[in-house]
Design a protein around this motif. Structure first.
Motif, PDB file in Angstrom:
ATOM      1  N   ALA A  25      47.243  33.609  35.888  1.00 38.94           N
ATOM      2  CA  ALA A  25      47.750  33.166  37.193  1.00 38.94           C
ATOM      3  C   ALA A  25      49.103  32.479  37.018  1.00 38.94           C
ATOM      4  CB  ALA A  25      46.747  32.245  37.863  1.00 38.94           C
ATOM      5  N   LEU A  41      48.501  38.939  37.835  1.00 41.63           N
ATOM      6  CA  LEU A  41      47.540  38.503  38.845  1.00 41.63           C
ATOM      7  C   LEU A  41      46.288  39.370  38.835  1.00 41.63           C
ATOM      8  CD1 LEU A  41      47.178  36.375  41.004  1.00 41.63           C
ATOM      9  CD2 LEU A  41      48.331  37.889  42.614  1.00 41.63           C
ATOM     10  N   ALA A  44      44.171  38.163  36.007  1.00 43.83           N
ATOM     11  CA  ALA A  44      43.500  36.907  36.369  1.00 43.83           C
ATOM     12  C   ALA A  44      42.301  37.197  37.265  1.00 43.83           C
ATOM     13  CB  ALA A  44      44.476  35.967  37.068  1.00 43.83           C
ATOM     14  N   LEU A  59      42.368  34.564  44.247  1.00 50.18           N
ATOM     15  CA  LEU A  59      43.175  35.534  43.508  1.00 50.18           C
ATOM     16  C   LEU A  59      43.204  36.874  44.234  1.00 50.18           C
ATOM     17  CD1 LEU A  59      41.934  34.596  39.942  1.00 50.18           C
ATOM     18  CD2 LEU A  59      44.250  34.221  40.847  1.00 50.18           C
TER      19      LEU A  59
END
Length: 80
Positions: A25, A41, A44, A59
């Motif tokens: 992140a 991302l 993550a 997320l």
């Protein structure tokens, strides 16, 4: 970015999902391009899903906001 890369490698070696989620992140936040940010991302988010982490919905929403994912649709009722 070199320090972050080294931290990611160490977290992978330690199989530390919590740290991987935070570091990916962070890498997304500091990425130089939108594609790089989406790459980090996504990682993550995947680690968050695999570990049942509480940050998974946030997320996912970040990926949606970036145009890289779609919202989940409502489940369909069973056919009878």
């Amino acid at each position: 970015m070199k320090a972050l890369d080294n931290a990611l490698l160490a977290a992978h070696a330690a199989d530390d999902s919590e740290t991987l989620i935070k570091l990916y992140a962070q890498a997304a936040d500091t990425a130089e391009t939108a594609d790089s940010a989406a790459f980090y991302l996504t990682h993550a988010y995947i680690f968050a899903l695999e570990s049942g982490h509480a940050d998974a919905p946030a997320l996912h929403q970040r990926l949606i906001d970036a145009g890289r994912e779609q919202p989940l649709s409502a489940p369909k009722p069973p056919r009878r």
